[in-house]
Design an enzyme around this catalytic site. Structure first.
Site, mmCIF file in Angstrom:
data_model
loop_
_atom_site.group_PDB
_atom_site.id
_atom_site.type_symbol
_atom_site.label_atom_id
_atom_site.label_comp_id
_atom_site.label_asym_id
_atom_site.label_seq_id
_atom_site.Cartn_x
_atom_site.Cartn_y
_atom_site.Cartn_z
ATOM 1 N N GLY A 69 3.757 1.972 7.691
ATOM 2 C CA GLY A 69 2.474 2.371 8.257
ATOM 3 C C GLY A 69 2.131 3.825 8.034
ATOM 4 O O GLY A 69 1.096 4.299 8.492
ATOM 5 N N THR A 74 0.850 -1.203 0.000
ATOM 6 C CA THR A 74 0.000 0.000 0.000
ATOM 7 C C THR A 74 0.878 1.243 0.000
ATOM 8 O O THR A 74 1.953 1.237 0.598
ATOM 9 C CB THR A 74 -0.913 -0.024 1.240
ATOM 10 N N GLY A 75 0.399 2.304 -0.657
ATOM 11 C CA GLY A 75 1.152 3.560 -0.698
ATOM 12 C C GLY A 75 1.434 3.946 -2.140
ATOM 13 O O GLY A 75 1.090 3.221 -3.077
ATOM 14 N N GLU A 93 -0.262 -5.187 6.113
ATOM 15 C CA GLU A 93 1.045 -5.292 5.444
ATOM 16 C C GLU A 93 1.952 -6.281 6.179
ATOM 17 O O GLU A 93 2.654 -7.076 5.553
ATOM 18 C CB GLU A 93 1.706 -3.913 5.384
ATOM 19 N N ASP A 142 6.282 -4.198 -1.360
ATOM 20 C CA ASP A 142 5.626 -3.099 -0.645
ATOM 21 C C ASP A 142 6.605 -1.938 -0.478
ATOM 22 O O ASP A 142 7.823 -2.131 -0.559
ATOM 23 C CB ASP A 142 5.171 -3.610 0.741
ATOM 24 N N GLY A 143 6.074 -0.772 -0.225
ATOM 25 C CA GLY A 143 6.900 0.391 0.064
ATOM 26 C C GLY A 143 7.326 0.404 1.523
ATOM 27 O O GLY A 143 7.021 -0.517 2.289
ATOM 28 N N ALA A 144 8.029 1.455 1.911
ATOM 29 C CA ALA A 144 8.421 1.628 3.323
ATOM 30 C C ALA A 144 8.621 3.109 3.578
ATOM 31 O O ALA A 144 8.862 3.889 2.649
ATOM 32 C CB ALA A 144 9.708 0.867 3.620
ATOM 33 N N ASP A 145 8.520 3.479 4.833
ATOM 34 C CA ASP A 145 8.766 4.875 5.213
ATOM 35 C C ASP A 145 10.235 5.094 5.540
ATOM 36 O O ASP A 145 10.765 6.175 5.327
ATOM 37 C CB ASP A 145 7.879 5.245 6.405
ATOM 38 N N LYS A 155 14.388 7.186 1.470
ATOM 39 C CA LYS A 155 13.857 6.400 2.593
ATOM 40 C C LYS A 155 14.968 5.685 3.380
ATOM 41 O O LYS A 155 14.716 5.085 4.412
ATOM 42 C CB LYS A 155 12.868 5.344 2.082
HETATM 43 C C1 5RP Z 1 1.583 2.152 4.066
HETATM 44 C C2 5RP Z 1 3.042 2.054 4.050
HETATM 45 C C3 5RP Z 1 3.756 2.578 2.834
HETATM 46 O O1 5RP Z 1 4.418 1.533 2.240
HETATM 47 C C4 5RP Z 1 4.722 3.637 3.245
HETATM 48 O O2 5RP Z 1 3.996 4.651 3.938
HETATM 49 C C5 5RP Z 1 5.431 4.240 2.047
HETATM 50 O O3 5RP Z 1 4.535 4.983 1.289
HETATM 51 P P1 5RP Z 1 4.947 5.683 -0.065
HETATM 52 O O4 5RP Z 1 5.318 4.616 -1.029
HETATM 53 O O5 5RP Z 1 3.692 6.439 -0.477
HETATM 54 O O6 5RP Z 1 6.086 6.620 0.227
HETATM 55 O O7 5RP Z 1 3.681 1.551 4.949
HETATM 56 O O8 5RP Z 1 1.051 1.736 5.298
#
Ligand code: 5RP
Length: 262
Positions: A103, A33-34, A111, A89-92, A129
């Site tokens: 998150g 998600t993201g 996730e 998946d993405g990450a912050d 990131k």
């Molecule tokens: C969602 C997440 C996303 O993977 C994270 O926030 C990264 O988002 P983005 O790809 O928009 O920078 O953990 O719950």
């Protein structure tokens, strides 16, 4: 068309595009998600439509489920798939050991469940990131609405004995109301600034009764695909200890950009 994307969006796009190399015909794939994961879903949709790729996608949020269906990916639940070949998946934030904060988009619970039920978890991220030590990004913690203020107080009190630099927290809002996750829970964002021992903090947080899950992903991620605004990508595989670099051509994906802009 790619000229209309910001360097960060280009970096997210190339990371997502490169990560499709992990997906093979017949696989069950966890869909993150993201905004970066949304690029992945669009890229996979293109492969499904144009190259006949057959996959079953397990989305990690209602948002991702909707997008996956829109782009033509067959969507199944985790209970139907049971176990997945790969989750992307993405990450912050990610550190050199590929521990993560996730998150920011509010989907950390699904996730983490989906990533943990996968042979491999691959993170896709722009280079911004990457951090030396986790914690600059506020750590999301999913809590049940019942007694959330008590849970917040308990968390802040417990943080006194943890190796962190800050211990304030805020309830995530959606306009004037508390943000609600897909499971009907709230999110507390912990402003820690620096997390000295992420493994210990993750365990301590999850022992609190009102806490459902926290956004620290420890020893879950196997590889990170890091994107740069000029089209370069690096695939860092923690198990193999390898780093592979390549350059992606934006022109090949003009259709995806056009779909997005129109
Ligand atoms: C969602 C997440 C996303 O993977 C994270 O926030 C990264 O988002 P983005 O790809 O928009 O920078 O953990 O719950």
């Amino acid at each position: 068309m790619s000229g209309e994307l910001s360097p960060i969006d280009k970096a997210k796009f190339v990371a997502a595009k490169k990560a499709t190399d992990y997906v093979e015909d017949g696989m069950r794939v966890g869909l993150g998600t993201g905004s970066t994961a949304a690029w992945l879903v669009r890229c996979l949709g293109e492969l499904v439509r144009d190259e006949g790729l057959r996959i079953k996608g397990v989305p990690t949020s209602t948002r991702t489920a909707q997008l996956a269906k829109e782009v033509g990916i067959e969507v199944v639940s985790l209970d139907e798939a049971r176990w997945l070949d790969v989750t992307i998946d993405g990450a912050d934030e990610f550190d050199s050991e590929l521990n993560l904060i996730k998150g920011g988009g509010g989907a950390l619970l699904q996730e983490k469940i989906v990533a943990t039920a996968s042979d491999q978890m691959v993170v896709i991220a722009d280079v911004g990131k990457e951090v030396e030590t986790l914690g600059t990004f506020p750590l999301p913690v999913e809590v049940i609405p019942f007694g959330w203020k008590t849970t917040q107080a308990l968390i802040e009190e417990t943080l006194v004995s943890m190796d962190v630099l800050g211990r304030s927290s805020t309830l995530r809002m959606n306009n004037d109301s508390p943000y609600m996750t897909d499971e009907g829970n709230h999110i507390l964002d912990l402003h820690l600034n620096r997390i000295g021992d992420a493994r210990q903090l993750a365990m301590v947080l999850n022992q609190m009764p009102g806490v459902v899950e926290n956004g620290l992903f420890i020893d879950i991620c196997d590889a990170v695909v890091v994107g740069y605004g000029d089209g370069r990508v690096e695939v860092r595989d923690i198990n193999a200890g390898t780093i592979e670099e390549s350059l992606l051509d934006f022109a090949e994906s003009d259709n995806l950009f056009a779909d997005l802009v129109d």
